[in-house]
Enzyme design. Structure first.
Site, PDB file in Angstrom:
ATOM      1  N   TYR A  54      31.466  21.426  27.814  1.00 55.23           N
ATOM      2  CA  TYR A  54      32.641  22.483  28.221  1.00 55.23           C
ATOM      3  C   TYR A  54      33.997  21.523  28.159  1.00 55.23           C
ATOM      4  CZ  TYR A  54      29.828  26.568  29.077  1.00 55.23           C
ATOM      5  OH  TYR A  54      28.709  27.147  29.386  1.00 55.23           O
ATOM      6  N   SER A 151      18.596  27.636  29.161  1.00 53.59           N
ATOM      7  CA  SER A 151      20.069  28.886  28.972  1.00 53.59           C
ATOM      8  C   SER A 151      20.141  28.950  27.255  1.00 53.59           C
ATOM      9  CB  SER A 151      21.744  28.017  28.741  1.00 53.59           C
ATOM     10  OG  SER A 151      22.655  29.001  28.610  1.00 53.59           O
ATOM     11  N   GLN A 176      19.733  31.450  31.353  1.00 51.62           N
ATOM     12  CA  GLN A 176      21.900  32.215  30.935  1.00 51.62           C
ATOM     13  C   GLN A 176      21.633  32.427  29.716  1.00 51.62           C
ATOM     14  OE1 GLN A 176      25.988  30.319  31.926  1.00 51.62           O
ATOM     15  NE2 GLN A 176      24.932  29.714  33.164  1.00 51.62           N
ATOM     16  N   TRP A 204      25.791  35.467  30.750  1.00 51.12           N
ATOM     17  CA  TRP A 204      27.205  35.031  31.240  1.00 51.12           C
ATOM     18  C   TRP A 204      28.644  36.136  29.266  1.00 51.12           C
ATOM     19  CZ3 TRP A 204      29.115  32.865  25.817  1.00 51.12           C
ATOM     20  CH2 TRP A 204      28.053  32.814  24.049  1.00 51.12           C
TER      21      TRP A 204
END
Length: 344
Positions: A54, A151, A176, A204
């Protein structure tokens, strides 16, 4: 705030997690980020989600600065490894080399000795799965990681990884995935596999990148100041094809149902995600503290069966369910087909 165990572990997390994937180190300044984080913590959120990818690591750095001085035991900090865009043949992989180097870099940026949950960010078919899981197990034994998860993995690799993790004595606790009223590709295969294996879902994009807030009108331009009004935001939302008229019309038709229930659209959408017993927590972000104040209230909202049936009928033309999209989430099957367009 309400809390739930993560998978079959003893780790307890807030049912709403605060995530900084599109904000910290990128879309908002540090002062606003601090106000958003304080709003989340004051509401009882203990689950903080980030990743090394990120904002090229800046999101972890900002979160590290903002949590410095807080009681570490009160926080459940989750980060991820993989998907790095830095140049180099070993970047963005789940090899032992990249995993080991990435955790050390993440710990430095976060300013902590350990992360509570370390997640493999997308499946890496080019690295032997045993190599990845052995590296994760070694990190747990070294005390740098407390729990491990994945994820956005398909059901097959999740099953294989869970078997290896159990053999190594470090069971997986979570997956995730993207999950919302509009994006349900995990329901057919991933959720049943995870339920069987004792993994929770940490959803998410429960608001579909802001589309389920109702701020975008069919056929209209994105309002100034919204995520889709910026180039980066439009690409982020547009890649999931959320801004087409079929989706936006369905979302507009949800508004009367939300009003009837005394809820805003964001609260309705988030309450729907949290209603799924397989979802331990839903990750929300914010560019303003007021956004969090509203969405955090959804943890107490209860949707009746009749209302849910009506919601399902409204959004059905816009829902993505194809389980193949867990393997290729940006592939052609994510686009509306001609027959779907005509049916709408």
């Amino acid at each position: 705030m309400q809390f739930a165990p993560l998978g079959s572990s003893g780790l307890v997390v807030s049912r709403i997690a605060y995530g900084n994937s599109l904000t910290h180190g990128d879309q908002v300044d540090d002062e606003t980020a601090a106000l958003c984080l304080k709003t989340a913590l004051d509401a009882g959120v203990n689950f903080l989600d980030t990743a090394d990818a990120y904002a090229a690591g800046r999101a972890e750095e900002v979160l590290g600065r903002l949590t410095a001085g807080l009681r570490r035991e009160d926080l459940v900090i989750a980060t991820k490894v993989g998907r790095s865009k830095r140049p180099g043949p070993n970047e963005g992989r789940l090899s032992r080399k990249h995993v080991m180097e990435s955790i050390n870099a993440s710990l430095r940026r976060l300013g902590t000795d350990y992360v509570d949950l370390y997640q493999a960010h997308r499946y890496d078919a080019q690295t032997p799965l045993r190599e990845t899981m052995q590296a994760f197990a070694d990190l747990v034994r070294a005390g740098k990681v407390l729990y491990v998860g994945v994820s956005e993995w398909p059901a097959g690799p999740i099953r294989e990884a869970a078997a290896l993790a159990a053999e190594l004595g470090v069971p997986l606790v979570s997956n995730q995935p993207q999950y919302s009223l509009l994006w349900r590709v995990i329901e057919e295969e991933v959720v049943p596999a995870c339920d069987e294996l004792g993994l929770s879902q940490v959803a998410w994009a429960p608001l579909a990148g802001g589309v389920l807030t109702g701020k975008y009108a069919p056929g209209g331009a994105a309002p100034d100041g919204t995520r889709a009004a910026s180039k980066g935001g439009a690409m982020s939302i547009g890649r999931w094809d959320y801004l087409n008229d079929i989706v936006l019309t369905a979302v507009r038709r949800l508004a009367p149902l939300a009003a009837e229930a005394g809820l805003t659209l964001p609260r309705l959408a988030l309450a729907w995600v949290l209603r799924n017993p397989s979802v331990a927590s839903a990750v929300v972000g914010a560019s303003r503290p007021e956004q969090l104040t509203e969405t955090l209230a959804a943890v107490d909202d209860v949707l009746g069966d009749d209302l849910v049936d009506r919601i399902e009928a409204v959004v059905e033309p816009a829902v993505r369910r194809d389980p193949r999209l867990t393997e290729d989430p940006l592939g052609p099957a994510s686009r509306l087909t001609r027959s779907e367009e005509e049916a709408s």
